[in-house]
Design an enzyme around this catalytic site. Sequence first.
Site, PDB file in Angstrom:
ATOM      1  CB  SER A  24      -0.800   0.011   1.093  1.00 37.68           C
ATOM      2  OG  SER A  24      -1.668   1.023   1.229  1.00 37.68           O
ATOM      3  NE  ARG A  25       2.738   2.439  -5.496  1.00 38.05           N
ATOM      4  CZ  ARG A  25       3.728   2.953  -6.440  1.00 38.05           C
ATOM      5  NH1 ARG A  25       4.187   3.978  -6.703  1.00 38.05           N
ATOM      6  NH2 ARG A  25       4.014   1.856  -7.306  1.00 38.05           N
ATOM      7  CE  LYS A  75     -11.031  -0.767  -1.101  1.00 43.90           C
ATOM      8  NZ  LYS A  75     -11.099  -0.068  -2.720  1.00 43.90           N
ATOM      9  CG  ASP A 112     -12.178   3.519  -3.690  1.00 40.58           C
ATOM     10  OD1 ASP A 112     -11.121   4.089  -3.555  1.00 40.58           O
ATOM     11  OD2 ASP A 112     -12.529   2.195  -3.412  1.00 40.58           O
ATOM     12  N   GLY A 138     -14.463  -3.529 -17.492  1.00 38.30           N
ATOM     13  CA  GLY A 138     -14.084  -4.448 -16.158  1.00 38.30           C
ATOM     14  C   GLY A 138     -15.351  -4.135 -15.276  1.00 38.30           C
ATOM     15  CB  ALA A 139     -17.893  -6.000 -14.203  1.00 35.80           C
ATOM     16  N   GLY A 140     -15.384  -5.392 -11.787  1.00 31.93           N
ATOM     17  CA  GLY A 140     -14.926  -5.702 -10.312  1.00 31.93           C
ATOM     18  C   GLY A 140     -15.245  -4.715  -9.498  1.00 31.93           C
ATOM     19  NE  ARG A 163     -11.652 -12.589 -17.764  1.00 32.91           N
ATOM     20  CZ  ARG A 163     -10.629 -12.979 -17.022  1.00 32.91           C
ATOM     21  NH1 ARG A 163      -9.564 -13.456 -17.452  1.00 32.91           N
ATOM     22  NH2 ARG A 163     -10.616 -13.066 -15.542  1.00 32.91           N
ATOM     23  CE  LYS A 167     -16.351 -10.008 -11.262  1.00 28.14           C
ATOM     24  NZ  LYS A 167     -14.907 -10.472 -11.237  1.00 28.14           N
ATOM     25  CB  ILE A 227      -8.607   2.321 -11.948  1.00 29.59           C
ATOM     26  CG1 ILE A 227      -8.462   0.939 -12.367  1.00 29.59           C
ATOM     27  CG2 ILE A 227      -9.683   3.242 -12.570  1.00 29.59           C
ATOM     28  CD1 ILE A 227      -8.975   0.209 -11.519  1.00 29.59           C
TER      29      ILE A 227
END
Length: 284
Positions: A24-25, A75, A112, A138-140, A163, A167, A227
Amino acid sequence: MSDPGTADNRPLLAGVIGWPVAHSRSPLIFAHWFAETGLDGAYVRLATRPEDFAQVFRALPKAGFRGVNVTIPHKVTALELADSASPAARAIGAANTIRFDADGQIHADNTDGYGFIENLRDGAPTWNPGAGPALVLGAGGASRAVIHALLDAGAPVIRLTNRSRDKAEALAAHFGPRIVLVDWAARDTATGDATTIVNTTSLGMTGKPPLELALNDAPATALVTDIVYAPLETPLLAAARVRNLATVDGLGMLLHQARPGFRAWFGVSPTVTPALRRAVLGGG
Ligand code: ATR
C-alpha cells in the site's frame, strides 16, 4: 486536532487495513500530508487476515484510532460492520474510508468514486462527463465505484463490458437502465462517440497482459483514463496519446481518494500536488 466544541483528545492516529497491505502506498500519502500540514500524526499498515478482520476492526476505536482506510479483501465486510454509511458507500456496496467517532460509532464511506472524478477534473479541466456515453471496461470492485461516480457526475449512458458477462449483468441490475451491456468481443465498437473511456480491469498493470482496445472509432474529444497506475503510462494510455486523445493516469485517483479521510480524521483538507505525486512515486 479537536472538533470545534468537543474535547477530542485522541492521538492523530489512522492507518490502512488489508491483507496483504505491504504494497500500500497510502502511508506515503499520509506522511507527506503530515509533513506539509505540520500535524504530529501517525498512519500505520495493519496487516489483518480475513478471519481476524471483524475482531481487529472493532478494536481499533478502543486503541485510539480516529479512522482507517480499508483495502482488499475487507472493503465489503467493513461496510457490513459499520454503524452507519454514506450514500456512496451504500451505492457502491463497499467501504474504503472509515471514521471512528469519539463515542465509538463506526461510520463507513467510500471515496474511490470521488477520487476517480476529482482526478479527471484535475487532469482534464474541460472534461464534461454529461456530454456523451462512457465506456467502462471491467466489472470488479473498482468498476462499481467508477460507475457510481460517472452516473452521479451525469453520464447519460454507461457502456459496460467485462470478460465474464455475468458480473457485468449483476452491475447493470444494480445500477439500472443507464447501464448498457456490451459483449467483451465487441468492445472496440463501443468506443464510437464515447466521451469517457475507462479501464477498471487489472490489464495493463506491470506483469499483466495489456488491455486490447482499438481506439480507431473513438472521437477526437474522448478522454481515456486507467485506474492502473503502475506503470503510470499503461499501454492503453500510450495508444490514446499516440492518437492525440486526452489521457489522465490512475495515480491521481489514489491520491484524491485519500483526501476525505484525512479531513474527516484530522480536520484539515490536504491537497494533491506535484510534490505529493513525486513522494508517492519515489517511495516505490
Ligand atoms: P478490482 O476490485 O480491482 O476491480 P477485481 O474485482 O478482481 O479487482 O476485478 C478485476 C477485473 O479485471 C475484472 O473485471 C476482471 O474480469 P473478470 O470479471 O472476467 O474476471 C478483469 N480482468 C482480470 N484479468 C483479465 C483478463 N486477462 N482479461 C480480461 N479481463 C480481466
